[in-house]
Design a protein around this motif. Sequence first.
Motif, PDB file in Angstrom:
ATOM      1  N   HIS A  20       0.893  -1.167   0.000  1.00  0.00           N
ATOM      2  CA  HIS A  20       0.000   0.000   0.000  1.00  0.00           C
ATOM      3  C   HIS A  20       0.926   1.210   0.000  1.00  0.00           C
ATOM      4  O   HIS A  20       1.777   1.330   0.876  1.00  0.00           O
ATOM      5  CB  HIS A  20      -0.858   0.060   1.261  1.00  0.00           C
ATOM      6  CG  HIS A  20      -1.842  -1.042   1.385  1.00  0.00           C
ATOM      7  ND1 HIS A  20      -2.980  -0.911   2.126  1.00  0.00           N
ATOM      8  CD2 HIS A  20      -1.895  -2.293   0.866  1.00  0.00           C
ATOM      9  CE1 HIS A  20      -3.671  -2.026   2.080  1.00  0.00           C
ATOM     10  NE2 HIS A  20      -3.015  -2.880   1.323  1.00  0.00           N
ATOM     11  N   ALA A  21       0.769   2.114  -0.968  1.00  0.00           N
ATOM     12  CA  ALA A  21       1.670   3.270  -1.038  1.00  0.00           C
ATOM     13  C   ALA A  21       0.983   4.466  -1.669  1.00  0.00           C
ATOM     14  O   ALA A  21       0.105   4.336  -2.514  1.00  0.00           O
ATOM     15  CB  ALA A  21       2.917   2.922  -1.843  1.00  0.00           C
ATOM     16  N   GLU A  22       1.438   5.628  -1.228  1.00  0.00           N
ATOM     17  CA  GLU A  22       1.113   6.875  -1.897  1.00  0.00           C
ATOM     18  C   GLU A  22       2.360   7.255  -2.679  1.00  0.00           C
ATOM     19  O   GLU A  22       3.468   7.153  -2.149  1.00  0.00           O
ATOM     20  CB  GLU A  22       0.764   7.964  -0.892  1.00  0.00           C
ATOM     21  CG  GLU A  22       0.384   9.284  -1.549  1.00  0.00           C
ATOM     22  CD  GLU A  22      -0.089  10.314  -0.539  1.00  0.00           C
ATOM     23  OE1 GLU A  22      -1.277  10.642  -0.566  1.00  0.00           O
ATOM     24  OE2 GLU A  22       0.746  10.759   0.267  1.00  0.00           O
ATOM     25  N   VAL A  23       2.192   7.679  -3.936  1.00  0.00           N
ATOM     26  CA  VAL A  23       3.373   8.107  -4.685  1.00  0.00           C
ATOM     27  C   VAL A  23       3.870   9.422  -4.108  1.00  0.00           C
ATOM     28  O   VAL A  23       3.106  10.188  -3.518  1.00  0.00           O
ATOM     29  CB  VAL A  23       3.105   8.226  -6.200  1.00  0.00           C
ATOM     30  CG1 VAL A  23       2.780   6.883  -6.808  1.00  0.00           C
ATOM     31  CG2 VAL A  23       2.055   9.248  -6.492  1.00  0.00           C
ATOM     32  N   GLU A  24       5.156   9.677  -4.292  1.00  0.00           N
ATOM     33  CA  GLU A  24       5.797  10.857  -3.691  1.00  0.00           C
ATOM     34  C   GLU A  24       5.082  12.157  -4.008  1.00  0.00           C
ATOM     35  O   GLU A  24       5.008  13.047  -3.167  1.00  0.00           O
ATOM     36  CB  GLU A  24       7.253  10.942  -4.156  1.00  0.00           C
ATOM     37  CG  GLU A  24       8.127   9.875  -3.570  1.00  0.00           C
ATOM     38  CD  GLU A  24       9.517   9.849  -4.174  1.00  0.00           C
ATOM     39  OE1 GLU A  24      10.424   9.394  -3.475  1.00  0.00           O
ATOM     40  OE2 GLU A  24       9.686  10.268  -5.334  1.00  0.00           O
ATOM     41  N   SER A  25       4.550  12.278  -5.199  1.00  0.00           N
ATOM     42  CA  SER A  25       3.848  13.512  -5.574  1.00  0.00           C
ATOM     43  C   SER A  25       2.527  13.660  -4.823  1.00  0.00           C
ATOM     44  O   SER A  25       1.978  14.748  -4.751  1.00  0.00           O
ATOM     45  CB  SER A  25       3.570  13.521  -7.074  1.00  0.00           C
ATOM     46  OG  SER A  25       2.636  12.502  -7.402  1.00  0.00           O
ATOM     47  N   SER A  27      -0.210  12.378  -5.824  1.00  0.00           N
ATOM     48  CA  SER A  27      -1.298  12.383  -6.803  1.00  0.00           C
ATOM     49  C   SER A  27      -2.174  11.144  -6.756  1.00  0.00           C
ATOM     50  O   SER A  27      -3.343  11.198  -7.120  1.00  0.00           O
ATOM     51  CB  SER A  27      -0.740  12.534  -8.216  1.00  0.00           C
ATOM     52  OG  SER A  27      -0.163  13.806  -8.363  1.00  0.00           O
ATOM     53  N   PHE A  28      -1.604  10.011  -6.352  1.00  0.00           N
ATOM     54  CA  PHE A  28      -2.420   8.795  -6.285  1.00  0.00           C
ATOM     55  C   PHE A  28      -1.844   7.802  -5.285  1.00  0.00           C
ATOM     56  O   PHE A  28      -0.693   7.918  -4.861  1.00  0.00           O
ATOM     57  CB  PHE A  28      -2.576   8.143  -7.671  1.00  0.00           C
ATOM     58  CG  PHE A  28      -1.303   7.602  -8.265  1.00  0.00           C
ATOM     59  CD1 PHE A  28      -0.942   6.275  -8.090  1.00  0.00           C
ATOM     60  CD2 PHE A  28      -0.491   8.413  -9.031  1.00  0.00           C
ATOM     61  CE1 PHE A  28       0.215   5.771  -8.655  1.00  0.00           C
ATOM     62  CE2 PHE A  28       0.668   7.925  -9.611  1.00  0.00           C
ATOM     63  CZ  PHE A  28       1.020   6.592  -9.423  1.00  0.00           C
ATOM     64  N   CYS A  40      -9.109  -2.060  -9.978  1.00  0.00           N
ATOM     65  CA  CYS A  40     -10.199  -1.111  -9.734  1.00  0.00           C
ATOM     66  C   CYS A  40      -9.590   0.279  -9.568  1.00  0.00           C
ATOM     67  O   CYS A  40      -8.557   0.432  -8.921  1.00  0.00           O
ATOM     68  CB  CYS A  40     -10.966  -1.483  -8.473  1.00  0.00           C
ATOM     69  SG  CYS A  40     -11.812  -3.051  -8.631  1.00  0.00           S
ATOM     70  N   THR A  41     -10.241   1.271 -10.161  1.00  0.00           N
ATOM     71  CA  THR A  41      -9.727   2.629 -10.066  1.00  0.00           C
ATOM     72  C   THR A  41     -10.788   3.584  -9.538  1.00  0.00           C
ATOM     73  O   THR A  41     -11.968   3.445  -9.842  1.00  0.00           O
ATOM     74  CB  THR A  41      -9.240   3.141 -11.436  1.00  0.00           C
ATOM     75  OG1 THR A  41     -10.338   3.169 -12.347  1.00  0.00           O
ATOM     76  CG2 THR A  41      -8.126   2.284 -11.988  1.00  0.00           C
ATOM     77  N   LEU A  83      -6.288   1.558  -7.508  1.00  0.00           N
ATOM     78  CA  LEU A  83      -5.566   2.808  -7.751  1.00  0.00           C
ATOM     79  C   LEU A  83      -6.530   3.944  -7.443  1.00  0.00           C
ATOM     80  O   LEU A  83      -7.659   3.947  -7.939  1.00  0.00           O
ATOM     81  CB  LEU A  83      -5.121   2.925  -9.202  1.00  0.00           C
ATOM     82  CG  LEU A  83      -4.162   1.864  -9.722  1.00  0.00           C
ATOM     83  CD1 LEU A  83      -3.904   2.079 -11.210  1.00  0.00           C
ATOM     84  CD2 LEU A  83      -2.869   1.880  -8.959  1.00  0.00           C
ATOM     85  N   VAL A  84      -6.095   4.896  -6.614  1.00  0.00           N
ATOM     86  CA  VAL A  84      -6.959   6.000  -6.190  1.00  0.00           C
ATOM     87  C   VAL A  84      -6.314   7.331  -6.547  1.00  0.00           C
ATOM     88  O   VAL A  84      -5.183   7.606  -6.145  1.00  0.00           O
ATOM     89  CB  VAL A  84      -7.211   5.946  -4.661  1.00  0.00           C
ATOM     90  CG1 VAL A  84      -8.061   7.127  -4.220  1.00  0.00           C
ATOM     91  CG2 VAL A  84      -7.855   4.633  -4.270  1.00  0.00           C
ATOM     92  N   GLY A  85      -7.030   8.139  -7.310  1.00  0.00           N
ATOM     93  CA  GLY A  85      -6.566   9.480  -7.623  1.00  0.00           C
ATOM     94  C   GLY A  85      -6.832  10.409  -6.449  1.00  0.00           C
ATOM     95  O   GLY A  85      -7.940  10.443  -5.928  1.00  0.00           O
ATOM     96  N   ASN A  86      -5.822  11.142  -6.029  1.00  0.00           N
ATOM     97  CA  ASN A  86      -5.967  12.078  -4.899  1.00  0.00           C
ATOM     98  C   ASN A  86      -6.176  13.516  -5.356  1.00  0.00           C
ATOM     99  O   ASN A  86      -6.571  14.368  -4.568  1.00  0.00           O
ATOM    100  CB  ASN A  86      -4.729  12.018  -3.996  1.00  0.00           C
ATOM    101  CG  ASN A  86      -4.556  10.663  -3.361  1.00  0.00           C
ATOM    102  OD1 ASN A  86      -5.520   9.973  -3.080  1.00  0.00           O
ATOM    103  ND2 ASN A  86      -3.323  10.251  -3.158  1.00  0.00           N
TER     104      ASN A  86
END
Length: 104
Positions: A20-25, A27-28, A40-41, A83-86
Amino acid sequence: MLTLSEKECITLINKGECFHAEVESGSFTVKIDEYSPFVCTAIHNGHRLRDELKKNCKLTDEERLYAEAPYTAEMLSSFPIVLVGNDSRFEYDLNRPKAHSTHF
């Protein structure tokens, strides 16, 4: 939850590791509990909008939330790969003519 670069996420995926991770930016996020043949997105889950774009957005926060889908990630949380867009969908405005977007 980990904070990883996109490259680090891809490395873990290529190794078949779950994470489980959030990308450094920011964004997702990526959640992989087990590998399955589908992903699933929740691409419109986020509400984050850069300050320089907020001044171009004529919608209030409440109006933006109406157009965004802030709870779709919760609906998908039980699936093995999500995948979740933030970011707000108004961060990109890909389906709007430039004259009607937050980018000028």
